[in-house]
Design a protein around this motif. Structure first.
Motif, PDB file in Angstrom:
ATOM      1  N   ASN A  22      34.379 -11.369  43.198  1.00 53.32           N
ATOM      2  CA  ASN A  22      34.260 -10.159  42.403  1.00 53.32           C
ATOM      3  C   ASN A  22      32.868  -9.566  42.598  1.00 53.32           C
ATOM      4  O   ASN A  22      31.922 -10.288  42.929  1.00 53.32           O
ATOM      5  N   PRO A  23      32.692  -8.268  42.354  1.00 56.51           N
ATOM      6  CA  PRO A  23      31.326  -7.736  42.312  1.00 56.51           C
ATOM      7  C   PRO A  23      30.512  -8.468  41.257  1.00 56.51           C
ATOM      8  O   PRO A  23      31.041  -8.925  40.241  1.00 56.51           O
ATOM      9  N   ALA A  24      29.230  -8.601  41.500  1.00 58.04           N
ATOM     10  CA  ALA A  24      28.362  -9.277  40.531  1.00 58.04           C
ATOM     11  C   ALA A  24      28.480  -8.598  39.171  1.00 58.04           C
ATOM     12  O   ALA A  24      28.489  -7.379  39.071  1.00 58.04           O
TER      13      ALA A  24
ATOM     14  N   PRO B 204      38.319 -14.356  32.617  1.00 59.84           N
ATOM     15  CA  PRO B 204      38.782 -15.736  32.440  1.00 59.84           C
ATOM     16  C   PRO B 204      39.931 -16.103  33.370  1.00 59.84           C
ATOM     17  O   PRO B 204      40.234 -17.277  33.541  1.00 59.84           O
ATOM     18  N   GLU B 205      40.562 -15.086  33.963  1.00 56.13           N
ATOM     19  CA  GLU B 205      41.692 -15.336  34.867  1.00 56.13           C
ATOM     20  C   GLU B 205      41.288 -15.289  36.334  1.00 56.13           C
ATOM     21  O   GLU B 205      42.145 -15.197  37.211  1.00 56.13           O
TER      22      GLU B 205
ATOM     23  N   ASN C 243      32.177  -8.966  29.678  1.00 57.63           N
ATOM     24  CA  ASN C 243      31.987  -7.738  30.436  1.00 57.63           C
ATOM     25  C   ASN C 243      31.438  -6.663  29.521  1.00 57.63           C
ATOM     26  O   ASN C 243      31.909  -6.484  28.392  1.00 57.63           O
ATOM     27  N   ARG C 244      30.452  -5.948  29.991  1.00 54.67           N
ATOM     28  CA  ARG C 244      29.901  -4.811  29.263  1.00 54.67           C
ATOM     29  C   ARG C 244      29.794  -3.632  30.224  1.00 54.67           C
ATOM     30  O   ARG C 244      29.290  -3.777  31.332  1.00 54.67           O
TER      31      ARG C 244
ATOM     32  N   LEU D  65      32.132  -0.126  26.634  1.00 57.67           N
ATOM     33  CA  LEU D  65      33.132  -1.198  26.661  1.00 57.67           C
ATOM     34  C   LEU D  65      32.410  -2.526  26.548  1.00 57.67           C
ATOM     35  O   LEU D  65      31.337  -2.714  27.132  1.00 57.67           O
ATOM     36  N   ARG D  66      33.007  -3.450  25.802  1.00 58.14           N
ATOM     37  CA  ARG D  66      32.425  -4.776  25.696  1.00 58.14           C
ATOM     38  C   ARG D  66      33.505  -5.785  25.318  1.00 58.14           C
ATOM     39  O   ARG D  66      34.253  -5.577  24.363  1.00 58.14           O
TER      40      ARG D  66
END
Length: 635
Positions: A317-319, A324-325, A523-524, A542-543
Motif C-alpha cells: 500500500n502507499p505509505a 486491518p484487512e 487512517n486520517r 476522515l479518521r
C-alpha cells in the motif's frame, strides 16, 4: 558444512565429535518453533515431493518441457523444496528425506541440457530467446513468458543447499552451469534481464541473489560480474530504478509495481552483493528500504502487507494507508525473514533478529496448519483463515522460511562469541579454536513467559562473550549469572554482552518482563490548502482508529466477537493498559495465556495468541484490530 552432512549421511547419527570435526553449529529448536519444524519435516517436506514422478518434478521431464509455452511459476517448487528439504534432512539426520533429496536432485541433473538449461519451457520460449512483446499490463510484464529466470534462481539456491548438506561436487557443478548460462545470456549476449520478468523486471532481477551467492560459494569472478550487471540493468530501467529509488528515500510502494515478495528478494540479493564487494552504497540502499518497510509496510505480526485498493493483493500500500484487512502473502514473509537474516549477518544488530522473531511467532506460524501440510496463501490481521491449494507458491515458501530459523537462533562469531538471537527452548553445540566445544541450552516457556534459563557448558574453562538480545518490547530486564545479579544493559547493537571466564556448569537466568500492551493505528485524511491571504488551511475530513494488543513477541487476536460479529467498536478506559488488559489462563492443556480486554459498556473480550486463534482450522476467523469509538476528546 558439507563434512557434517557427509558424516551423518555416511555414518548415521552425528556425534559431538562429528560437530567438532566440522567446525559448525548444531542447533536444535524446541517449543513452538521446534514443533513447527517437526510438522514441516514430517508433513510438507516428506510428502509434497518424493521422487521424479512427483507432479512438481514431472514438469521438468524432457517430454513435458518440449511442449510447454507458458509454465507460470510452478517450476519454483523444485528449488524451494530442495532448499528446505536438504536443510531439514541435514539438521534431523532423516535418512529417508535425505534419500529423496538426492534422488530428486540427481534426476534434475540428468535432464539438465548441455548449455546448462534446467527450466520447464520449450526451446523457443526460453529466457535466452527474444520474445514477442506483450501488450501493456499493470504488472509490467514485457513478454508472454516471465518465469524462466525465476525458476532457475530457485534451482541455484536449492542445488547449492544440497551441495552444502551432502558435499557432492556434481550439485555445485550443476549450479555453475546455470550460472554460466545466465552469464552468457545477460553479460556476453547483452540481453536485458528486466525484459525477462514481470513487475518491470523484478521477477527476473531476483537472479541477483543466487548470482551473488554462487560467487560467495565458488569465488568465480564471472558470477560477481553477472550480479553487478543485473543490478546495473535493474537501475537503468526507469520503471524499476532499484538502486536510485532506494537511495533517494522512495517508498517501497513506488519501486516498480511495489510487489512485496519480488522487491524484498531483490534487496536480499543486494545485501549479498554488499557482502561480496564491501560496497557500502549497496548496504545503505538496502537499509533505507528496510527502514521504510519496517515503518510503513508490516503488520503487527511482522508480515509485509498490502493489496488495499489495488488490483494485485501482493503489492505494498502507499505509505500511511492502513487496513486491518491487508494481505500478507506467506512468500513475502519468507523474503522478509531472509532479508533480515542477511542484514543480521552483516551488522550483528539485534533489530534484525527481533524482526525475524516477530514474523516467525506470528504471521509465519499463523499461516501454517498443525499438520505441517496445509498453509495459507494469505493471512490477514482481520480475516478468515483459508488453506491454499496444491500448486500455490506459499506452501513451499512457508516451508523454506521455517528452515531458516535454526541457523539464526544461536550463532557463534569468528572470535568465539556466542549470540542468542531468537528465544525459545533450544540447544546448541559449537566448536571453534581455541575454545573447543561449547554447549548452550535454553530452557524456557517463551514466548508465553519471559523467564529464560541458560546453561553454559564449555569443554574446558574459556574466556568468551555471550550476547543476549534484549527485546525492544521489554523494560527492566534482569540477569543473574550463577545467582549473582549482573548488568544486562543493551548496547547500541541491542545486545547485552556478558564476557567472562566460563566454566562447565555455569548458568544464567534472564528475566524479560512481559506485560500486555495496546497499540493504535488508523487512517486520517487531512486536506491542506491556502486561503486567499496566503495562510495555511488544514482540515481533517476522515479518521478511523483501531486498537490491538501484544504481549512480548506475540500478537493477540480474538475470533468472531460474541461468536458472530466481524468487528466490534470499543471504548477503552483512560489510564494504564494494565487497568483494562488482564492476563489470564486459557485453562487448556498447554495453558497458553490469554488476555481479557475490559472495554467500557460491554462484556469483556478474550484474546489469544494470533497464530493459535481458531485452533488453526481452515475457515476460522481472527480479529487483531478492533475499531475504536470516536472520541471527542481527540477530535
Amino acid at each position: 558444512m558439507a563434512s557434517v552432512s557427509v558424516a551423518w549421511w555416511m555414518g548415521g547419527e552425528m556425534s559431538h565429535d562429528d560437530v567438532d570435526r566440522a567446525g559448525m553449529a548444531d542447533v536444535r529448536l524446541g517449543g513452538l518453533l521446534g514443533a513447527a519444524l517437526e510438522a514441516n519435516r514430517s508433513g510438507r517436506l516428506s510428502h509434497f515431493i518424493v521422487d521424479a514422478h512427483s507432479p512438481a518434478i514431472e514438469i521438468f521431464a524432457p517430454t513435458r518441457r518440449a511442449q510447454n509455452q507458458d509454465g507460470d511459476w510452478y517450476g519454483e517448487h523444485a528449488g524451494k523444496w530442495l532448499y528446505a528439504a536438504a536443510k531439514s534432512a541435514g539438521r534431523t539426520r532423516d535418512a529417508t528425506l535425505g534419500a529423496h533429496v538426492l534422488a530428486v536432485a540427481d534426476y534434475l541433473l540428468s535432464v539438465q541440457e548441455d548449455d546448462g538449461y534446467l527450466g520447464t519451457y520449450a526451446p523457443g520460449w526460453r529466457f535466452m530467446q527474444p520474445q514477442p512483446p506483450k501488450p501493456g499490463t499493470w504488472d509490467g510484464a514485457p513478454s508472454v513468458r516471465t518465469w524462466d529466470v525465476w525458476t532457475h534462481s530457485y534451482l541455484i539456491l536449492g542445488l547449492l543447499e544440497v551441495h552444502r548438506q551432502f558435499g557432492q561436487p556434481r550439485h555445485l557443478e550443476a549450479t555453475r552451469r546455470i550460472g554460466d548460462l545466465c552469464w552468457n545470456t545477460i553479460v556476453r549476449d547483452g540481453i536485458d534481464v528486466t525484459d525477462l520478468g514481470n513487475h518491470h523486471g523484478m521477477s527476473a532481477t531476483v537472479l541477483l541473489d543466487p548470482a551473488a551467492e554462487l560467487y560467495l560459494v565458488s569465488g568465480e569472478p564471472r558470477y560477481l560480474e553477472l550480479a553487478e550487471r543485473i543490478l546495473q540493468q535493474a537501475d537503468d530501467n526507469p520503471a524499476l530504478a532499484l538502486l536510485a529509488r532506494a537511495e533517494s528515500g522512495s517508498d517501497a510502494s513506488q519501486v516498480a509495481t511495489g510487489k512485496a515478495y519480488q522487491l524484498i528478494w531483490n534487496l536480499t540479493g543486494l545485501a549479498k552483493l554488499h557482502k561480496a564487494t564491501g560496497n557500502l552504497r549497496y548496504r545503505d540502499a538496502v537499509e533505507h528500504l528496510w527502514d521504510n518497510i519496517r515503518q510503513h509496510h508490516l503488520t503487527l505480526g511482522g508480515g509485509p502487507c498490502g493489496g488495499v485498493g489495488h488490483r494485485s493483493r501482493e503489492v505494498f500500500n502507499p505509505a500511511g494507508v492502513f487496513s486491518p484487512e491487508s494481505y500478507v502473502e506467506t512468500c513475502s514473509t519468507l523474503a522478509w525473514i531472509q532479508l533480515n537474516r542477511e542484514l543480521l549477518q552483516i551488522s550483528d544488530d539485534a533489530r534484525y533478529a527481533e524482526e525475524i522473531e516477530r514474523s516467525a511467532y506470528n504471521d509465519l506460524l499463523g499461516a501454517q496448519a498443525p499438520n505441517g501440510e496445509d498453509w495459507c496463501y494469505y493471512v490477514f490481521p482481520n480475516g478468515r483463515r483459508v488453506h491454499t491449494t496444491y500448486w500455490r507458491c506459499c506452501k513451499s515458501s512457508g516451508a523454506m522460511a521455517l528452515e531458516e530459523l535454526p541457523a539464526i537462533a544461536c550463532t557463534q562469531a569468528d572470535n568465539g562469541d556466542i549470540s542468542l538471537n531468537l528465544y525459545g527452548p533450544c540447544s546448541a553445540t559449537f566448536h571453534s579454536e581455541p575454545l573447543g566445544r561449547v554447549e548452550i541450552e535454553q530452557r524456557t516457556g517463551y514466548p508465553f513467559d519471559g523467564d529464560i534459563h541458560l546453561s553454559v557448558t564449555p569443554e574446558r574453562a574459556a574466556h568468551f562473550a555471550i550476547r543476549l538480545r534484549i527485546p525492544q518490547w521489554t523494560q527492566a530486564a534482569v540477569l543473574h549469572v550463577n545467582g549473582v545479579l549482573t548488568d544486562c544493559q543493551a548496547g547500541p547493537d541491542g545486545y547485552a554482552r556478558i564476557a567472562r571466564d566460563w566454566q562447565p556448569g555455569d548458568v544464567m537466568t534472564l528475566q524479560l518482563p512481559m506485560t500486555p500492551r495496546s497499540h493504535r493505528a488508523g487512517n486520517r485524511n487531512i486536506q491542506e490548502s491556502f486561503a486567499p491571504d496566503g495562510s495555511a488551511v488544514s482540515q481533517q475530513v476522515l479518521r478511523f482508529d483501531y486498537l490491538a494488543i501484544t504481549r512480548g513477541p506475540l500478537v493477540f487476536a480474538t475470533g468472531l466477537v460474541d461468536g458472530y460479529k466481524l468487528a466490534e467498536t470499543v471504548r477503552v478506559p483512560q489510564g494504564a493498559d494494565g487497568d483494562w488488559l488482564r492476563l489470564r489462563s486459557a485453562g487448556s492443556a498447554d495453558d497458553v495465556p490469554c488476555i481479557e480486554m475490559a472495554p467500557e459498556g460491554r462484556d469483556p473480550i478474550l484474546f489469544g495468541p494470533y497464530y493459535q486463534v481458531g485452533e488453526r482450522r481452515d475457515g476460522s476467523w481472527r480479529l487483531t484490530w478492533l475499531p475504536l469509538a470516536p472520541d471527542e476528546r481527540d477530535a
